[in-house]
Design an enzyme around this catalytic site. Structure first.
Site, PDB file in Angstrom:
ATOM      1  N   HIS A  52       1.002  -1.095  -0.044  1.00  9.99           N
ATOM      2  CA  HIS A  52       0.104   0.031  -0.007  1.00  9.99           C
ATOM      3  C   HIS A  52       1.005   1.188  -0.056  1.00  9.99           C
ATOM      4  O   HIS A  52       1.475   1.272   1.022  1.00  9.99           O
ATOM      5  CB  HIS A  52      -0.897  -0.040   1.245  1.00  9.99           C
ATOM      6  CG  HIS A  52      -1.767  -1.216   1.144  1.00  9.99           C
ATOM      7  ND1 HIS A  52      -2.024  -2.051   2.231  1.00  9.99           N
ATOM      8  CD2 HIS A  52      -2.621  -1.760   0.396  1.00  9.99           C
ATOM      9  CE1 HIS A  52      -2.573  -3.096   1.752  1.00  9.99           C
ATOM     10  NE2 HIS A  52      -3.262  -2.792   0.876  1.00  9.99           N
ATOM     11  N   GLU A  55       1.563   3.709   3.162  1.00 11.29           N
ATOM     12  CA  GLU A  55       2.075   3.372   4.253  1.00 11.29           C
ATOM     13  C   GLU A  55       3.676   3.576   4.334  1.00 11.29           C
ATOM     14  O   GLU A  55       4.433   2.641   4.181  1.00 11.29           O
ATOM     15  CB  GLU A  55       1.721   1.773   4.683  1.00 11.29           C
ATOM     16  CG  GLU A  55       0.063   1.672   4.543  1.00 11.29           C
ATOM     17  CD  GLU A  55      -0.435   0.233   4.688  1.00 11.29           C
ATOM     18  OE1 GLU A  55      -1.622  -0.002   4.473  1.00 11.29           O
ATOM     19  OE2 GLU A  55       0.438  -0.835   4.645  1.00 11.29           O
ATOM     20  N   HIS A 142       3.366  -3.144   6.883  1.00  9.87           N
ATOM     21  CA  HIS A 142       2.248  -2.319   6.651  1.00  9.87           C
ATOM     22  C   HIS A 142       2.213  -1.231   7.704  1.00  9.87           C
ATOM     23  O   HIS A 142       2.971  -1.374   8.913  1.00  9.87           O
ATOM     24  CB  HIS A 142       0.874  -3.103   6.604  1.00  9.87           C
ATOM     25  CG  HIS A 142       0.883  -3.878   5.347  1.00  9.87           C
ATOM     26  ND1 HIS A 142       0.065  -3.765   4.297  1.00  9.87           N
ATOM     27  CD2 HIS A 142       1.588  -4.969   4.924  1.00  9.87           C
ATOM     28  CE1 HIS A 142      -0.020  -4.497   3.441  1.00  9.87           C
ATOM     29  NE2 HIS A 142       0.910  -5.417   3.868  1.00  9.87           N
ATOM     30  N   GLU A 206       1.936  -5.135  10.979  1.00 16.61           N
ATOM     31  CA  GLU A 206       1.371  -3.636  11.122  1.00 16.61           C
ATOM     32  C   GLU A 206       2.117  -3.097  12.236  1.00 16.61           C
ATOM     33  O   GLU A 206       2.086  -3.377  13.352  1.00 16.61           O
ATOM     34  CB  GLU A 206      -0.121  -3.807  11.575  1.00 16.61           C
ATOM     35  CG  GLU A 206      -1.010  -4.510  10.661  1.00 16.61           C
ATOM     36  CD  GLU A 206      -1.299  -3.746   9.220  1.00 16.61           C
ATOM     37  OE1 GLU A 206      -1.956  -4.516   8.290  1.00 16.61           O
ATOM     38  OE2 GLU A 206      -1.082  -2.601   9.125  1.00 16.61           O
TER      39      GLU A 206
HETATM   40  O1  LIG Z   1      -5.658  -0.227   8.364  1.00 14.36           O
HETATM   41  C1  LIG Z   1      -6.544  -0.963   7.488  1.00 14.36           C
HETATM   42  O2  LIG Z   1      -7.642  -0.970   7.502  1.00 14.36           O
HETATM   43  C2  LIG Z   1      -5.792  -2.152   6.682  1.00 14.36           C
HETATM   44  C3  LIG Z   1      -4.246  -1.862   6.993  1.00 14.36           C
HETATM   45  C4  LIG Z   1      -3.664  -3.012   6.056  1.00 14.36           C
HETATM   46  O3  LIG Z   1      -3.437  -2.731   4.909  1.00 14.36           O
HETATM   47  N1  LIG Z   1      -3.747  -4.300   6.472  1.00 14.36           N
HETATM   48  C5  LIG Z   1      -3.613  -5.377   5.630  1.00 14.36           C
HETATM   49  C6  LIG Z   1      -3.627  -6.698   6.400  1.00 14.36           C
HETATM   50  C7  LIG Z   1      -3.636  -7.862   5.489  1.00 14.36           C
HETATM   51  C8  LIG Z   1      -3.975  -9.391   6.248  1.00 14.36           C
HETATM   52  O4  LIG Z   1      -5.005  -9.431   6.712  1.00 14.36           O
HETATM   53  O5  LIG Z   1      -3.057 -10.022   6.160  1.00 14.36           O
HETATM   54  C9  LIG Z   1      -4.517  -5.256   4.619  1.00 14.36           C
HETATM   55  O6  LIG Z   1      -5.773  -4.839   4.626  1.00 14.36           O
HETATM   56  O7  LIG Z   1      -4.304  -5.642   3.336  1.00 14.36           O
HETATM   57 ZN   LIG Z   2      -1.378  -1.988   4.279  1.00 13.29          ZN
END
Ligand SMILES: O=C(O)CCC(=O)N[C@@H](CCC(=O)O)C(=O)O
Ligand SMILES: [Zn+2]
Length: 328
Positions: A52, A55, A142, A206
Site C-alpha cells: 500500500h 504506508e 504495513h 502492522e
Molecule cells: O488499516 C487498515 O484498514 C488496513 C491495513 C492493512 O493494509 N492491512 C492489511 C492486512 C492484510 C492481512 O489481513 O494479512 C490489508 O488490509 O491488506
Molecule cells: Zn497495508
C-alpha cells in the site's frame, strides 16, 4: 557512494549487479533488490513494504536499510529480497492506484489487467525465483489506517492446520510486535501467498499508523527496524526462550465484506482497531443485512466502509488463551 534506489531511479539498474560488503546486490526490477552474500547462512528472507503506497514508515525503514547496505554500514549475511511492492501508489501518495494490491495474490491477479494486477503477478514470480533454501521467511510490512489498541500486531496467515511457531512469535515480540491475529481461512494477501505457495514463515506486520512521508516518528519503529537488521546481518539470531505471557493472541472470527453500495459502519471513523463492543451491538449494515456482535469479547479490526464492492470491510476477532494454540 553508490546510488541509493528511488522509486524510478532503480529502472536504470534493472539487470545490473553491484558489489556490497560480503556479497553483491542484484536489481531485478524497480523496487526489487536481492542481496546475495558470498557465504549465505541458510535463511531466505523477504522484507516487503509499500504493498500500500501510503504506508510510509516501512518504506522509510527499507530505504534506510538499503542505504546502509550500499553505504557499507550494514553487512547482510542472509539471502535477502527487498520488495518495494507498489512504486506507482507511492508516487501517487495513495493506498493503491486502481485496486488494493493486497487482494491480488494467490492467483487473484489473473482476474484483471490493471498495473496492480500485473505487478502482483510479477511479485509472485520474483518470490518464486528468490526462494532457494529451506528456511524461508517473509515479513510484509504495513501500517494501519486507524489507531490500534495494540500499536503493533501481525497477521498469522491461515496455516491449514500446521502448528504455530514459537520462534516466530518470539522474533515478532522481540521486534515489539506482541499481538497476533490468527487468520482461519485462505486469503489473497501477499503474506498468505508466501505461506501457501512457498511454505514460508510469512506474516503481515502492522507496525503503526499510516502517515505521510516525513511525518513518521521513526523512534516508534526502531525496535522492529533493529530486529529486522539483526535477522539479515547475523549468522544465527539469538532469541530468548518462548514466553507465552508476552503475547496477546486473537482469533479472526469473522470477515465482513461489503457487497452493497449502501454499506455503513455503525461506529465513528476514529474508533481504534481492537475496540470491543457488547454482544448484540450493531456493527455494520450491508444493504438489508445487519452485522451484530455475536461473541463476548469480540473486537473490530481494519474497519473500512470505503472498500470496493466485494472486498473486506471489517474483521472481528476474539482473544484466545495462548495455551489453546498448537505450538512447536
Ligand atoms: O488499516 C487498515 O484498514 C488496513 C491495513 C492493512 O493494509 N492491512 C492489511 C492486512 C492484510 C492481512 O489481513 O494479512 C490489508 O488490509 O491488506
Ligand atoms: Zn497495508
Amino acid at each position: 557512494m553508490p546510488p541509493v534506489l528511488g522509486p524510478y531511479e532503480g529502472e536504470s539498474l534493472i539487470g545490473a549487479e553491484q558489489p556490497v560488503i560480503g556479497g553483491h546486490a542484484e536489481f531485478w526490477d524497480a523496487g526489487v533488490v536481492v542481496i546475495e552474500p558470498d557465504e549465505p547462512q541458510g535463511k531466505d528472507v523477504i522484507i516487503s513494504c509499500a504493498v500500500h503506497g501510503d504506508e510510509t514508515a516501512p518504506i522509510e525503514m527499507v530505504r534506510d536499510m538499503l542505504h546502509d547496505i550500499f553505504a557499507g554500514t550494514l553487512q547482510v549475511k542472509q539471502r535477502t529480497l527487498f520488495l518495494i511492492a507498489n512504486p506507482a501508489a507511492i508516487v501517487n501518495g495513495t493506498r493503491f492506484v486502481d485496486i488494493n494490491m493486497n487482494r491480488l495474490f494467490s492467483g487473484a491477479h489473473h482476474k484483471g489487467t490493471t498495473p496492480e494486477h500485473q505487478r502482483a503477478e510479477k511479485l509472485e514470480q520474483y518470490v518464486t525465483r528468490f526462494y532457494k533454501q529451506k528456511q524461508r521467511f517473509h515479513y510484509d510490512l504495513h501500517t494501519a489506517i486507524r489507531d490500534s489498541a495494540h500499536e503493533k500486531f501481525a497477521v498469522y496467515p491461515f496455516t491449514h492446520g500446521a502448528p504455530y511457531k514459537k520462534e516466530q512469535l518470539t522474533f515478532l515480540a522481540q521486534s515489539g510486535i506482541d499481538t497476533i491475529l490468527l487468520n482461519q481461512a485462505p486469503t489473497t494477501t501477499f503474506s498468505y501467498y508466501s505461506v501457501r505457495a512457498h511454505n514460508a514463515d510469512a506474516f503481515t506486520v502492522e507496525l503503526g499508523k499510516v502517515r505521510p512521508f516525513g511525518e513518521n516518528d521513526m523512534t516508534r519503529f526502531a525496535t522492529a527496524d533493529a530486529m529486522f537488521r539483526k535477522l539479515i546481518s547475523t549468522n544465527e539470531l539469538e532469541l530468548p526462550a518462548f514466553n507465552g505471557a508476552r503475547h496477546h493472541v486473537y482469533d479472526v472470527c469473522r470477515t465482513i465484506d461489503r457487497t452493497q453500495q449502501n454499506f455503513r459502519l455503525n461506529f465513528p471513523d476514529d474508533v481504534a482497531n481492537f475496540t470491543e463492543f457488547e454482544q448484540g451491538y450493531l456493527l455494520a449494515t450491508d444493504g438489508d443485512t445487519e452485522y451484530r456482535v455475536e461473541q463476548a469479547g469480540e473486537r473490530i479490526i481494519f474497519p473500512n466502509a470505503d472498500v470496493a464492492i466485494g472486498q473486506r470491510a471489517l474483521l472481528t476477532v476474539v482473544p484466545v488463551p495462548i495455551d489453546k494454540l498448537e505450538l512447536v
